[in-house]
Design an enzyme around this catalytic site. Structure first.
Site, PDB file in Angstrom:
ATOM      1  N   ASP A   1       0.645  -1.163  -0.031  1.00 61.60           N
ATOM      2  CA  ASP A   1      -0.091   0.239  -0.162  1.00 61.60           C
ATOM      3  C   ASP A   1       1.014   1.232  -0.079  1.00 61.60           C
ATOM      4  O   ASP A   1       2.101   1.388   0.221  1.00 61.60           O
ATOM      5  CB  ASP A   1      -0.757   0.002   1.389  1.00 61.60           C
ATOM      6  CG  ASP A   1      -2.004   0.937   1.238  1.00 61.60           C
ATOM      7  OD1 ASP A   1      -2.384   1.798   0.123  1.00 61.60           O
ATOM      8  OD2 ASP A   1      -2.737   1.357   2.254  1.00 61.60           O
ATOM      9  N   HIS A   2       0.345   2.375  -0.431  1.00 57.31           N
ATOM     10  CA  HIS A   2       0.969   3.719  -0.454  1.00 57.31           C
ATOM     11  C   HIS A   2       0.699   4.470   1.021  1.00 57.31           C
ATOM     12  O   HIS A   2      -0.595   4.534   1.221  1.00 57.31           O
ATOM     13  CB  HIS A   2       0.783   4.514  -1.448  1.00 57.31           C
ATOM     14  CG  HIS A   2       1.146   4.143  -2.836  1.00 57.31           C
ATOM     15  ND1 HIS A   2       0.571   4.114  -3.905  1.00 57.31           N
ATOM     16  CD2 HIS A   2       2.460   3.940  -3.039  1.00 57.31           C
ATOM     17  CE1 HIS A   2       1.294   3.795  -4.997  1.00 57.31           C
ATOM     18  NE2 HIS A   2       2.575   3.554  -4.529  1.00 57.31           N
TER      19      HIS A   2
ATOM     20  N   TYR B   1      -5.129   4.288   0.174  1.00 54.58           N
ATOM     21  CA  TYR B   1      -5.970   3.527  -0.169  1.00 54.58           C
ATOM     22  C   TYR B   1      -5.710   2.506  -1.714  1.00 54.58           C
ATOM     23  O   TYR B   1      -6.316   2.547  -2.509  1.00 54.58           O
ATOM     24  CB  TYR B   1      -7.483   4.167  -0.678  1.00 54.58           C
ATOM     25  CG  TYR B   1      -7.775   5.055   0.607  1.00 54.58           C
ATOM     26  CD1 TYR B   1      -7.598   4.789   1.768  1.00 54.58           C
ATOM     27  CD2 TYR B   1      -8.164   6.455   0.253  1.00 54.58           C
ATOM     28  CE1 TYR B   1      -7.791   5.703   2.974  1.00 54.58           C
ATOM     29  CE2 TYR B   1      -8.278   7.116   1.247  1.00 54.58           C
ATOM     30  CZ  TYR B   1      -8.089   7.056   2.602  1.00 54.58           C
ATOM     31  OH  TYR B   1      -8.312   7.945   3.472  1.00 54.58           O
ATOM     32  N   HIS B   2      -4.202   2.202  -1.713  1.00 53.82           N
ATOM     33  CA  HIS B   2      -3.846   1.672  -2.873  1.00 53.82           C
ATOM     34  C   HIS B   2      -3.494   0.219  -2.665  1.00 53.82           C
ATOM     35  O   HIS B   2      -2.384  -0.294  -2.864  1.00 53.82           O
ATOM     36  CB  HIS B   2      -2.809   2.117  -3.375  1.00 53.82           C
ATOM     37  CG  HIS B   2      -2.927   3.625  -3.870  1.00 53.82           C
ATOM     38  ND1 HIS B   2      -2.078   4.664  -4.275  1.00 53.82           N
ATOM     39  CD2 HIS B   2      -4.340   4.128  -4.361  1.00 53.82           C
ATOM     40  CE1 HIS B   2      -2.939   5.903  -4.350  1.00 53.82           C
ATOM     41  NE2 HIS B   2      -4.103   5.724  -4.435  1.00 53.82           N
ATOM     42  N   LEU B   3      -4.156  -0.538  -1.781  1.00 51.04           N
ATOM     43  CA  LEU B   3      -3.945  -1.861  -1.340  1.00 51.04           C
ATOM     44  C   LEU B   3      -3.834  -2.819  -2.598  1.00 51.04           C
ATOM     45  O   LEU B   3      -4.742  -2.751  -3.363  1.00 51.04           O
ATOM     46  CB  LEU B   3      -5.091  -2.526  -0.394  1.00 51.04           C
ATOM     47  CG  LEU B   3      -5.026  -1.807   0.972  1.00 51.04           C
ATOM     48  CD1 LEU B   3      -6.511  -1.443   1.541  1.00 51.04           C
ATOM     49  CD2 LEU B   3      -4.045  -2.370   1.976  1.00 51.04           C
TER      50      LEU B   3
END
Length: 537
Positions: free
Chosen positions: A293-294, A472-474
């Site tokens: 994630d980021h 929210y870049h899972l």
């Protein structure tokens, strides 16, 4: 009921796969979605994402387990629980990623996933407002609109500050290079959200070539006696139903729910399944591993001049923006809150851009209380946020019981590598350096937080540990690769050892891409659809 294809998850990927597989009319396709229909006005208007941010009717509202390196905090991880998935509730920034990210996928043993291989699929899904070119599509379902020309004056000051610092300017993050400062593109069409539900699925539903079952929570993949995926079991309105697939079951439930569904189905690490009393149908130890994630933090600034804070906080200002939107489909309501930003090298020695920045002409806090809503700071302000492009920390997704309605444990293990900590300091210093340039100094009254008192690397790192959150870049939890001991799917996205089962969503990313991941997720779906049809032939 029986179909040629049963797809779990009507999100950014699932809607595309359903549409493409059904286009010829020769194949029957069922799409299973745990949420309801995305028919509210707030899903269409870009600024409406604030309405779904804490809405359990359309959002799984997941939280991680306490993160040791983030002060024991549980980090919020919203996921779309609605037709369109997270593509229905995101902020619509459209970034493909860096060329090298996809070359890394290829170099990890995934034939056909280098940048030159995937660019045609990025172009296929897109209609860019500037028309067709080498880099952009002109006839695809997803409409991409530049925000350039509509940005706030303080966003323009950010770009000038980057210029004063000698950072390169970039007029197109989805062009020849990702590096530099610029204004983001967003996936909108005439001021409305342009996503896979609206642009792919709805036309397919009108054709009658796709059947959708909403409010149907998938509980397991059913395997035949010889180990082939043959059906999906769901709970819908309190009733258990089973949908059979003549050709393939395709999982597009996302980086959290796809590994969860595999584990519930007995397809995961056998020793972990035994502890939960779940029979092992196929030992596949990489399921739920490699989560990425980021991790992002914001710097807040009080402004000497008006920003969007005042207008967003007043009924008159909101009415002004609403009128501009209704009459011309323009103004802040038609845009993402993240207007400008860029991709930079945190130090000159970096081989490629490794820090992403977001510039927002509105400063607001995200409350821990879901009932509080997203409200602007009570002063003229703006914020800058950053994250490392390619964090090296790796986490896990794991179920804790056989109950399919229980949320899984999400453990990203943020900041567990020296490299990730180093990039926190790189990003923090870069933010401060940009803010110190004359163009922004003419706007800045003070840095509200972390504030001038954060005057050392130790204090900046401490601020990040206690104020960062997921952007929210899972992804990556069912990664693509050739080794069944280290990956979940092969280069054609077939689950290792399970005939008739594929995964098509962000969970297959071998490594996270630079930038927002919705565009590469849709690309994966376009490419996967093509591969599935090829394999059928």
């Amino acid at each position: 009921m029986e179909f040629d294809f049963v797809i779990v998850g009507a999100g950014s990927a699932g809607c595309i796969v359903a549409s493409r597989l059904s286009e010829s009319g020769r194949h029957s396709v069922l799409l299973v979605e745990a949420g309801g229909e995305d028919k509210s006005f707030w899903f269409k208007i870009p600024v409406g994402y604030a309405k779904s941010y804490y809405n359990p009717k359309v959002n799984w509202m997941y939280r991680t387990e306490p993160e040791t390196e983030l002060g024991g905090r549980r980090i919020y991880a919203p996921r779309g629980k609605v037709q369109g998935g997270s593509g229905s509730i995101n902020a619509m920034v459209f970034v493909r990623g860096d060329r090298s990210d996809f070359d890394d996928w290829r170099d990890a043993g995934n034939l056909g996933w280098a940048f030159d291989d995937v660019l045609p699929f990025f172009r296929k899904l897109e209609t860019h407002a500037r028309g067709e070119s080498h880099w952009h599509g002109g006839h695809g379902p997803i409409h991409v609109t530049p925000m350039r020309g509509g940005t706030h004056a303080v966003s323009d000051a950010f770009l000038e500050a980057c210029n004063q610092l000698g950072l390169p300017a970039n007029g197109d993050f989805n062009g020849a290079t990702i590096e530099g400062a610029g204004v983001y593109d967003i996936n909108t069409r005439r001021g409305q959200r342009s996503h896979s539900s609206a642009e792919y699925l709805r036309p397919a539903l009108r054709r009658g070539s796709v059947h959708i079952e909403r409010n149907a929570h998938a509980t397991r993949v059913v395997l035949s006696s010889d180990g082939k995926a043959q059906a999906v079991e769901v709970v819908q309105n309190g009733r258990v139903r089973t949908f059979h697939a003549r050709r393939e079951v395709i999982l597009s439930a996302g980086a959290i729910d796809t590994p969860k569904l595999l584990q519930l189905s007995g397809i995961a690490d056998g020793s972990a399944l035994r502890l939960l009393g779940i029979p092992t149908k196929h030992h596949l130890p990489a399921v739920g591993q490699n989560l990425q994630d980021h991790l992002c933090a914001s710097f807040y600034y009080r402004s000497k001049q008006p920003t969007l804070n005042g207008d967003f906080a007043s009924l008159l200002g909101q009415a002004k923006f609403g009128l501009a939107y209704l009459l011309r489909r323009s103004g802040p309501f038609a845009m993402s809150v993240n207007q400008a930003g860029g991709f930079f090298r945190g130090r000159p020695e970096e081989a490629r851009p490794n820090i992403q920045l977001y510039f927002n002409p509105l400063s607001y806090r995200i409350p821990d209380n879901p009932r509080a809503g997203l409200t602007p700071e009570p002063y003229p302000g703006f914020l800058m946020a950053f994250n490392a492009c390619r964090p090296t920390s790796r986490g896990t997704v794991s179920i804790t019981s056989p109950d399919p309605l229980s949320a899984p444990q999400i453990r990203p293990h943020y900041l567990t590598t020296d490299r990730d900590i180093e990039e926190v300091l790189q990003g923090s210093r870069l933010m401060r350096t940009i803010a110190s340039q004359p163009a922004l100094q003419s706007w800045i009254e003070e840095e509200v937080s972390p504030s001038a008192s954060a005057d050392s690397d130790e204090k900046l790192l401490e601020y990040f540990r206690h104020n960062s959150g997921s952007i929210y870049h899972l992804c990556g939890s069912c990664r693509m690769g050739s080794d069944a001991g280290q990956s979940v799917v092969d280069h054609r996205l077939r689950v290792h050892g399970i005939p008739g089962l594929r995964i098509v969503d962000a969970s297959v990313f071998p490594n996270i891409t630079a930038g927002n991941i919705n565009a590469p997720t849709m690309m994966v779906a376009e490419k996967a659809s093509s591969m599935i049809l090829e394999d059928m032939r």
